[in-house]
Design a protein around this motif. Structure first.
Motif: not given
Length: 433
Positions: A207-212
């Motif tokens: 995903a583009f956002m790696r972290t929660l």
């Protein structure tokens, strides 16, 4: 009298832009009065200095107002849309759109094409013989009325400011700005004119956002921006550390989506589809409808067939198949923990399923098939993956991309839910304007 330099300096120095400055700079940029290098400088200032929630909401509103806003009155059913931030093997829209329509809502899904390692919904559907992505606003409205479901390309007059700025951000190192991401996503979605919107914010290696934490930040901004603009908006954060389902590639994913619509398919695709369907139906005021029952009884598949035929496609036609198919074998015995999502996406891209530039063609039959799922016991030499391509020379670089991507361990992997979090408007007393 406004000037681009004054707006750039204000944001560069950390000041909040006024509504008038934002309205002016977006309108002037759309009309060509603000030069590309000036907007690039402003985008970098936003990346470095950020935006308040009020600025982000106004920026989004100005982007939306740069073009046409669709109206869906007279349909006799509520309208609800869904947006995914993009992932590997994400064929959820293909199942979700006809499913939610079969439950009684109208789903206007303006989608895009893939770039890099994430696949585009239009690329997938264009692997169906005869299917057409380009619809006029009038045809879109008529299909919503008659079928309840549309997946098509956005016309050039939908958020034209975003069309220009999106391309600029890609070449100026400003893609990562959360306010600019929110403005890009929400300006197009708000221009669709739906009553409600559900966001699927992906989180993980693919995903583009790696972290929660990053995913939560983006989801919060998106939800609050939509709510501020009068649209009932919620978000689910879903796992993208491994690919969704067993396929990554255009025709391969269509075939898998049809399996789900016919009552089968991978459990993770079914689970996420139903979670998003429940969220969409709740937002549309149809929470008394059970999407699992509608999926099981074949009604969603019937809407799928009608939707494909309405756009010139043949849902019964054979899908394109790749000329070459090779397997990746397990290096040892153990329990398969899965394969890294980004590596699968990049391998599928190298095989021809994706594009490096917007104008590049894609090979509809190319991609990767997962032959084993997380938690399955495998033996040395057992096939784990299949590589599909029309160009044999792409097999070696695809294999190299996947060299260290498959994980086989002695112990079973820990349970990881597909839905990691749910984000609703920050203030429960808040009401859309």
């Amino acid at each position: 009298m406004h000037s681009a330099v004054d707006v750039i300096r204000a944001k560069r120095d950390g000041r909040q832009l006024t509504d008038e400055q934002i309205d002016w700079v977006i309108d002037a940029y759309t009309r060509g009065e603000v030069a590309e290098e000036q907007m690039a400088a402003l985008a970098m200032a936003v990346l470095l200095r950020g935006m308040s929630s009020a600025e982000t909401a106004r920026w989004t509103a100005a982007m939306t107002a740069s073009g046409r806003v669709l109206e869906f009155g007279g349909l006799g059913r509520p309208t609800v849309d869904k947006h995914s931030t993009g992932g590997v093997g994400d064929k959820i829209t293909l199942v979700l759109t006809p499913l939610v329509a079969a439950c009684g809502a109208a789903v206007p899904q303006l989608s895009g094409r893939g770039l890099g390692h994430t696949g585009g919904t239009l690329d997938k559907l264009e692997s169906i013989p005869g299917w057409c992505a380009e619809l006029s606003a009038e045809r879109l409205h008529a299909q919503l009325r008659d079928v309840g479901a549309v997946v098509c390309a956005a016309t050039a007059d939908i958020a034209p400011a975003d069309r220009k700025l999106y391309a600029l951000r890609d070449v100026t190192g400003t893609v990562e700005s959360v306010p600019l991401i929110a403005g890009s996503i929400m300006s197009k979605k708000l221009a669709e004119g739906a009553d409600a919107l559900v966001l699927d914010v992906k989180c993980g290696s693919g995903a583009f956002m790696r972290t929660l934490e990053q995913a939560r930040e983006l989801a919060r901004v998106l939800v609050d921006t939509g709510t501020d603009r009068g649209v009932r908006t919620t978000a689910l954060i879903s796992d993208m550390s491994v690919p969704l389902g067993r396929t990554a590639g255009n025709a391969l994913e269509v075939a898998e989506a049809v399996q789900v619509l016919r009552g089968g398919g991978p459990p993770d695709v079914v689970e996420l589809t139903l979670a998003l369907a429940e969220e969409m139906l709740d937002a549309a005021g149809l929470s008394d409808v059970d999407p699992a029952r509608v999926l099981a009884d074949g009604a969603a598949y019937e809407v799928w067939c009608r939707m494909i035929r309405a756009q010139g496609g043949d849902p019964d036609a054979a899908l394109p198949a790749a000329r070459y198919v090779e397997q990746v074998l397990a290096a040892g015995d153990g329990v398969f923990h899965g394969v890294d999502a980004r590596a699968v996406g990049e391998a599928a891209w190298r095989l021809g399923a994706g594009r490096a530039r917007k104008e590049d063609p894609v090979a509809p039959g190319a991609g990767v098939v997962l032959l084993a799922g997380p938690g399955e016991r495998v033996a040395r030499g057992q096939p784990l993956l299949e590589l599909h391509t029309d160009r044999g020379e792409t097999l070696v670089p695809a294999r190299e991309t996947l060299a260290d991507a498959c994980s086989v361990e002695a112990a079973a992997p820990p349970e990881r839910p597909i839905v990691l979090d749910r984000v609703r408007p920050a203030d429960p007393r808040r009401r859309p304007r």
